[in-house]
Motif scaffolding. Structure first.
Motif, PDB file in Angstrom:
ATOM      1  N   CYS A 286       0.506  -1.089  -0.016  1.00 10.18           N
ATOM      2  CA  CYS A 286       0.041   0.147  -0.335  1.00 10.18           C
ATOM      3  C   CYS A 286       1.010   1.395   0.102  1.00 10.18           C
ATOM      4  O   CYS A 286       0.586   2.261  -0.477  1.00 10.18           O
ATOM      5  N   GLU A 287       1.828   1.234   1.193  1.00 15.37           N
ATOM      6  CA  GLU A 287       2.746   2.528   0.685  1.00 15.37           C
ATOM      7  C   GLU A 287       3.312   2.760  -0.388  1.00 15.37           C
ATOM      8  O   GLU A 287       3.652   3.704  -0.785  1.00 15.37           O
ATOM      9  N   LYS A 288       3.578   1.735  -1.261  1.00 17.83           N
ATOM     10  CA  LYS A 288       4.991   1.833  -2.851  1.00 17.83           C
ATOM     11  C   LYS A 288       3.702   2.042  -3.788  1.00 17.83           C
ATOM     12  O   LYS A 288       3.933   2.435  -5.020  1.00 17.83           O
ATOM     13  N   ASN A 289       2.182   1.666  -3.818  1.00 11.63           N
ATOM     14  CA  ASN A 289       0.855   1.666  -4.791  1.00 11.63           C
ATOM     15  C   ASN A 289       0.070   2.538  -3.601  1.00 11.63           C
ATOM     16  O   ASN A 289      -1.408   1.743  -3.877  1.00 11.63           O
ATOM     17  N   PRO A 290      -0.593   3.674  -3.260  1.00  9.22           N
ATOM     18  CA  PRO A 290      -1.074   4.372  -2.466  1.00  9.22           C
ATOM     19  C   PRO A 290      -2.222   4.335  -3.314  1.00  9.22           C
ATOM     20  O   PRO A 290      -3.761   4.339  -2.953  1.00  9.22           O
ATOM     21  N   GLU A 291      -3.134   4.885  -4.505  1.00 11.86           N
ATOM     22  CA  GLU A 291      -3.863   5.373  -5.688  1.00 11.86           C
ATOM     23  C   GLU A 291      -4.577   3.809  -5.224  1.00 11.86           C
ATOM     24  O   GLU A 291      -5.760   3.361  -5.561  1.00 11.86           O
ATOM     25  N   LEU A 292      -4.145   2.211  -6.034  1.00 14.41           N
ATOM     26  CA  LEU A 292      -4.167   1.470  -5.803  1.00 14.41           C
ATOM     27  C   LEU A 292      -4.952   0.679  -4.438  1.00 14.41           C
ATOM     28  O   LEU A 292      -6.431   0.351  -4.376  1.00 14.41           O
ATOM     29  N   ALA A 293      -4.362   1.233  -3.291  1.00 11.34           N
ATOM     30  CA  ALA A 293      -4.737   0.956  -2.258  1.00 11.34           C
ATOM     31  C   ALA A 293      -5.980   1.560  -1.434  1.00 11.34           C
ATOM     32  O   ALA A 293      -6.934   0.464  -1.215  1.00 11.34           O
ATOM     33  N   ARG A 294      -6.162   2.756  -2.110  1.00 11.74           N
ATOM     34  CA  ARG A 294      -7.325   3.759  -2.288  1.00 11.74           C
ATOM     35  C   ARG A 294      -8.730   2.975  -2.535  1.00 11.74           C
ATOM     36  O   ARG A 294      -9.466   2.877  -1.672  1.00 11.74           O
ATOM     37  N   LYS A 295      -8.719   2.304  -4.316  1.00 11.17           N
ATOM     38  CA  LYS A 295      -9.158   2.302  -4.886  1.00 11.17           C
ATOM     39  C   LYS A 295      -9.433   0.845  -3.946  1.00 11.17           C
ATOM     40  O   LYS A 295     -10.860   0.665  -4.189  1.00 11.17           O
ATOM     41  N   PHE A 296      -9.019   0.347  -3.973  1.00  7.08           N
ATOM     42  CA  PHE A 296      -9.323  -1.474  -3.039  1.00  7.08           C
ATOM     43  C   PHE A 296     -10.323  -1.118  -1.833  1.00  7.08           C
ATOM     44  O   PHE A 296     -11.760  -1.323  -1.996  1.00  7.08           O
ATOM     45  N   TYR A 297      -9.516  -0.434  -1.047  1.00  6.50           N
ATOM     46  CA  TYR A 297      -9.944  -0.404   0.483  1.00  6.50           C
ATOM     47  C   TYR A 297     -11.112   0.091   0.788  1.00  6.50           C
ATOM     48  O   TYR A 297     -12.100  -0.140   1.462  1.00  6.50           O
ATOM     49  N   VAL A 298     -11.475   1.680  -0.059  1.00  9.03           N
ATOM     50  CA  VAL A 298     -11.956   2.333   0.153  1.00  9.03           C
ATOM     51  C   VAL A 298     -13.271   2.723  -0.979  1.00  9.03           C
ATOM     52  O   VAL A 298     -14.361   2.589  -0.402  1.00  9.03           O
ATOM     53  N   ASP A 299     -12.887   2.609  -2.409  1.00  9.83           N
ATOM     54  CA  ASP A 299     -13.658   2.776  -3.298  1.00  9.83           C
ATOM     55  C   ASP A 299     -14.945   0.981  -3.531  1.00  9.83           C
ATOM     56  O   ASP A 299     -15.885   1.353  -3.508  1.00  9.83           O
ATOM     57  N   GLY A 300     -13.570  -0.051  -2.894  1.00  8.68           N
ATOM     58  CA  GLY A 300     -14.297  -1.047  -2.800  1.00  8.68           C
ATOM     59  C   GLY A 300     -15.357  -1.182  -2.057  1.00  8.68           C
ATOM     60  O   GLY A 300     -16.250  -2.267  -1.748  1.00  8.68           O
ATOM     61  N   THR A 301     -15.120  -0.673  -0.493  1.00  8.42           N
ATOM     62  CA  THR A 301     -15.812  -0.239   0.769  1.00  8.42           C
ATOM     63  C   THR A 301     -17.276  -0.338   0.347  1.00  8.42           C
ATOM     64  O   THR A 301     -18.198  -0.458   0.326  1.00  8.42           O
ATOM     65  N   ILE A 302     -16.824   1.681  -0.245  1.00  7.48           N
ATOM     66  CA  ILE A 302     -18.514   1.927  -0.811  1.00  7.48           C
ATOM     67  C   ILE A 302     -19.467   1.447  -1.808  1.00  7.48           C
ATOM     68  O   ILE A 302     -20.187   1.198  -1.710  1.00  7.48           O
ATOM     69  N   ALA A 303     -18.546   0.842  -2.768  1.00  8.86           N
ATOM     70  CA  ALA A 303     -19.490  -0.161  -3.097  1.00  8.86           C
ATOM     71  C   ALA A 303     -20.018  -0.718  -3.190  1.00  8.86           C
ATOM     72  O   ALA A 303     -21.255  -1.126  -2.847  1.00  8.86           O
ATOM     73  N   LEU A 304     -19.297  -2.174  -1.795  1.00 10.72           N
ATOM     74  CA  LEU A 304     -20.466  -2.554  -1.173  1.00 10.72           C
ATOM     75  C   LEU A 304     -21.386  -2.337  -0.501  1.00 10.72           C
ATOM     76  O   LEU A 304     -21.789  -2.697  -0.309  1.00 10.72           O
ATOM     77  N   GLY A 305     -20.382  -1.284   0.377  1.00  8.83           N
ATOM     78  CA  GLY A 305     -22.115  -0.593   1.307  1.00  8.83           C
ATOM     79  C   GLY A 305     -23.193  -0.201   0.285  1.00  8.83           C
ATOM     80  O   GLY A 305     -24.485  -0.191   0.887  1.00  8.83           O
ATOM     81  N   LYS A 306     -22.966   0.875  -0.594  1.00  6.25           N
ATOM     82  CA  LYS A 306     -23.957   1.316  -1.594  1.00  6.25           C
ATOM     83  C   LYS A 306     -24.849   0.217  -1.974  1.00  6.25           C
ATOM     84  O   LYS A 306     -26.640   0.233  -1.434  1.00  6.25           O
ATOM     85  N   LEU A 307     -24.730  -0.862  -2.010  1.00  8.44           N
ATOM     86  CA  LEU A 307     -24.981  -2.134  -2.840  1.00  8.44           C
ATOM     87  C   LEU A 307     -26.247  -2.660  -1.170  1.00  8.44           C
ATOM     88  O   LEU A 307     -27.213  -3.198  -1.389  1.00  8.44           O
ATOM     89  N   CYS A 308     -25.814  -2.524   0.151  1.00  9.64           N
ATOM     90  CA  CYS A 308     -26.094  -3.075   1.197  1.00  9.64           C
ATOM     91  C   CYS A 308     -27.076  -2.536   1.584  1.00  9.64           C
ATOM     92  O   CYS A 308     -28.154  -2.877   2.045  1.00  9.64           O
ATOM     93  N   SER A 309     -26.881  -0.555   0.711  1.00 11.85           N
ATOM     94  CA  SER A 309     -27.449   0.165   1.801  1.00 11.85           C
ATOM     95  C   SER A 309     -29.040  -0.181   1.260  1.00 11.85           C
ATOM     96  O   SER A 309     -30.171  -0.100   1.548  1.00 11.85           O
ATOM     97  N   GLU A 310     -29.249  -0.189  -0.090  1.00 11.17           N
ATOM     98  CA  GLU A 310     -29.985  -0.549  -1.273  1.00 11.17           C
ATOM     99  C   GLU A 310     -30.889  -1.456  -0.634  1.00 11.17           C
ATOM    100  O   GLU A 310     -31.991  -1.944  -1.161  1.00 11.17           O
ATOM    101  N   THR A 311     -30.382  -3.079  -0.739  1.00 11.25           N
ATOM    102  CA  THR A 311     -31.148  -4.141  -0.077  1.00 11.25           C
ATOM    103  C   THR A 311     -31.050  -4.955   1.195  1.00 11.25           C
ATOM    104  O   THR A 311     -30.972  -5.839   1.201  1.00 11.25           O
ATOM    105  N   ARG A 312     -30.703  -3.790   2.050  1.00 10.07           N
ATOM    106  CA  ARG A 312     -31.360  -3.223   3.184  1.00 10.07           C
ATOM    107  C   ARG A 312     -29.809  -5.242   3.990  1.00 10.07           C
ATOM    108  O   ARG A 312     -30.730  -5.817   4.492  1.00 10.07           O
ATOM    109  N   ALA A 313     -28.389  -5.366   3.120  1.00  4.05           N
ATOM    110  CA  ALA A 313     -28.176  -5.619   3.568  1.00  4.05           C
ATOM    111  C   ALA A 313     -27.167  -5.188   5.031  1.00  4.05           C
ATOM    112  O   ALA A 313     -27.102  -4.425   4.615  1.00  4.05           O
ATOM    113  N   ARG A 314     -26.683  -6.194   6.213  1.00  8.66           N
ATOM    114  CA  ARG A 314     -25.710  -5.628   6.764  1.00  8.66           C
ATOM    115  C   ARG A 314     -24.339  -6.157   6.367  1.00  8.66           C
ATOM    116  O   ARG A 314     -24.031  -7.085   5.545  1.00  8.66           O
TER     117      ARG A 314
END
Length: 210
Positions: A78-106
């Motif tokens: 992650c230190e060597k690839n900060p943009e990829l790290a952010r896409k994976f850990y932040v954007d990936g979490t947001i993508a999962l979270g939005k679908l969970c919110s839409e479908t009422r999943a935890r």
């Protein structure tokens, strides 16, 4: 087998995801995903691909989503690839979270002690986040998004997770020791770092208890 709960385990070929899926399968309907390392029985899915994510959600209709995904190489990568790290850990979490919110999943997300700076011996859940590296910053940002946008969520902060996984390409401490001993190599261990080692099967049971 219960029909009331349906689980989706993202990153089910990683140490934590694999242990969680093994705990689930005898009792519930559960599907695991993988990405870079294909594995029989797991669905291919990149958490940063919203189209594929929706396809998986539509097919599984999960009531609970456990995000155990991780980038090979951990903190150093992650230190060597900060943009990829952010896409994976932040954007990936947001993508999962939005679908969970839409479908009422935890959404149950595996986070890290790296959201803190280590100045305290013990931390409380509500202590201020103070990451020192890119990995910790990404985990902290993902946590903040979840708290600000989701109603049904659990954040699991853990550290030094260990367990038996000989097929891994990203060995935990126990597997690193095992591989080194097989090759009769010297093992270097930091004398400065301390914490709470966590057995992965105990962690999996604790996650499902939530």
């Amino acid at each position: 087998m219960s029909d009331e709960k349906r689980f989706l385990v993202a990153g089910a070929n990683g140490l934590i995801g694999e242990a969680v899926l093994k705990e689930l399968v005898p009792r519930y309907r559960a599907v695991g995903t993988c990405f870079q390392r294909a594995q029989s029985g797991l669905w291919a899915c990149d958490v940063t691909d919203p189209v594929r994510l929706r396809e998986v959600f539509d097919a599984v209709r999960p009531t609970h989503v456990i995000n155990g995904t991780g980038l090979a190489g951990g903190v150093d990568f992650c230190e060597k690839n900060p943009e990829l790290a952010r896409k994976f850990y932040v954007d990936g979490t947001i993508a999962l979270g939005k679908l969970c919110s839409e479908t009422r999943a935890r959404l149950i997300a595996v986070s890290s002690e790296c959201v803190f700076n280590g100045e305290k011996e013990e931390y409380e859940e509500e202590d201020a986040l103070s990451p020192l590296n890119v990995y910790g910053e990404c985990k902290a940002e993902a946590e903040k998004w979840m708290k600000g946008h989701l109603e049904q969520y659990v954040i699991v902060r853990t550290m030094s997770v260990f367990g038996w996984q000989p097929e891994t390409v990203t060995p935990n401490a126990v597997m690193s020791m095992y591989f080194a001993l097989l090759k009769k190599e010297k093992v270097q261990v930091s004398a400065l770092r301390w914490g709470t080692p966590t057995y992965v099967r105990d962690l999996a049971k604790a996650i499902l208890a939530r």
